[in-house]
Design a protein around this motif. Sequence first.
Motif, PDB file in Angstrom:
ATOM      1  N   ARG A   1       0.828  -1.201   0.000  1.00  0.00           N
ATOM      2  CA  ARG A   1       0.000   0.000   0.000  1.00  0.00           C
ATOM      3  C   ARG A   1       0.867   1.257   0.000  1.00  0.00           C
ATOM      4  N   LYS A   2       1.905   1.260   0.833  1.00  0.00           N
ATOM      5  CA  LYS A   2       2.779   2.422   0.894  1.00  0.00           C
ATOM      6  C   LYS A   2       3.539   2.623  -0.419  1.00  0.00           C
TER       7      LYS A   2
ATOM      8  N   TYR B   1      -7.416  -7.422   3.853  1.00  0.00           N
ATOM      9  CA  TYR B   1      -7.688  -6.253   3.013  1.00  0.00           C
ATOM     10  C   TYR B   1      -8.880  -5.455   3.535  1.00  0.00           C
ATOM     11  N   HIS B   2      -9.938  -6.149   3.930  1.00  0.00           N
ATOM     12  CA  HIS B   2     -11.110  -5.442   4.437  1.00  0.00           C
ATOM     13  C   HIS B   2     -10.820  -4.776   5.783  1.00  0.00           C
TER      14      HIS B   2
ATOM     15  N   GLU C   1      -9.701   0.343   8.643  1.00  0.00           N
ATOM     16  CA  GLU C   1      -8.825   1.181   9.457  1.00  0.00           C
ATOM     17  C   GLU C   1      -8.489   2.486   8.728  1.00  0.00           C
ATOM     18  N   GLU C   2      -8.209   2.406   7.422  1.00  0.00           N
ATOM     19  CA  GLU C   2      -7.909   3.621   6.666  1.00  0.00           C
ATOM     20  C   GLU C   2      -9.127   4.536   6.581  1.00  0.00           C
ATOM     21  N   ALA C   3     -10.330   3.963   6.416  1.00  0.00           N
ATOM     22  CA  ALA C   3     -11.539   4.780   6.372  1.00  0.00           C
ATOM     23  C   ALA C   3     -11.783   5.471   7.714  1.00  0.00           C
TER      24      ALA C   3
ATOM     25  N   LYS D   1     -11.631  10.410  10.943  1.00  0.00           N
ATOM     26  CA  LYS D   1     -11.147  11.116  12.135  1.00  0.00           C
ATOM     27  C   LYS D   1     -10.461  12.417  11.748  1.00  0.00           C
ATOM     28  N   LYS D   2      -9.664  12.400  10.670  1.00  0.00           N
ATOM     29  CA  LYS D   2      -9.008  13.622  10.220  1.00  0.00           C
ATOM     30  C   LYS D   2     -10.029  14.653   9.758  1.00  0.00           C
TER      31      LYS D   2
END
Length: 375
Positions: A62-63, A264-265, A270-272, A277-278
């Motif tokens: 991903r990075k 993956y899910h 976690e990314e969502a 939050k941001k």
Amino acid sequence: MLNFIYYPVSGILWVWHKVFGFILGDGSFGGAASWALSIVFLVFTLRVILFKPFVAQVKSMRKMAEFQPEIKKLQKKYANDKQKLAAEMQKLQSEHGVNPLAGCLPILLQAPVFIGLNHVLRSFNRTGLTYDQNIKIPNYWLPTEDVQSFLQARLFGAPLSSYIAMADNELAGFVPHVDRLDVIIVSIPLMIVASIATHLTARHNVARQTAAVTANPQTAMMNKLTLYLFPLGVLAFGAFLQIGLLFYWLSNNAWTLGQQYFVYHRIDREEAEAKAKKVEQRNNLAPKPGQKPMQQVRKPVKPADAADATDAADKAAEPADKPMDKKPADVQDKPVVDGSSAPTNGSAVNGSGQPNKVPGAAPTQARKKQSRKRR
């Protein structure tokens, strides 16, 4: 030479066989089912150990997808200097916290297990030895009674160490006798299912790649190999794989498919949550609709405050060793006549209530002016 691989593989196989042998028994079919499940859970044991490296591999991919444009710029800039390109790529990866070797760790650890299991399965029925000789030789961690149990086990008439392209003399070494047709009937369905599982695993992996990654010609070529060539390779070379190895291949791909879906899910969730939050923090800091931005207003300084500040500065500027003006003794100790308080401006009160000027006792303001003139 590779005993450090063969002994752990055979040891894990022995543990799971004891578990499933206790549940299913040690008959002809029950023994074969317990051995097949032992191979399957050998794979699961390995994949549980490699779960964290797999998660690290996914995050690393991903990075790398995020700074793919920077990689393209470096490739274009140092197209003629491979050494400089490698150094800059390593620097870029270290800045983003990406370790390419972490992505190769799961594959590098699975390969020795596959090789070790292949050798252990073949060692049950050693070439050039009879059945009576094989059952008297331990198979690394597996004792002789387990060797005999494995050789006598039949899965729909086929031993787990048999394969379609097996030589006739090796096939005749099984007791009781085994027909090649029995091996084909069991092996072909496993080959087809293992091939389909390989294709689905590769398709799910390719579907998660970004457009920037798939635009790379090398990545596109590797995707085609994993999508079509590898599944066809399982069909083509499945005839040379033992039934036990087909179980290994099938269970490994099934685990990989389920693990990819789960990991993956979870990472997507976690990314969502991190993005939400941001956004929430940004909205909390932003002014509300219709609200004017707050500005700090300085209060004007009042004249009285300025005068007080000036007097304070004057007092601080007076010398510390200046002797204080003293009143005459008759003024200091003179009592108050009518009970009222004595004035503080340097005058005394007579009997008629009128203040009398005392020589040498100047009013306070006059003393301040005199001190200023002297300075």
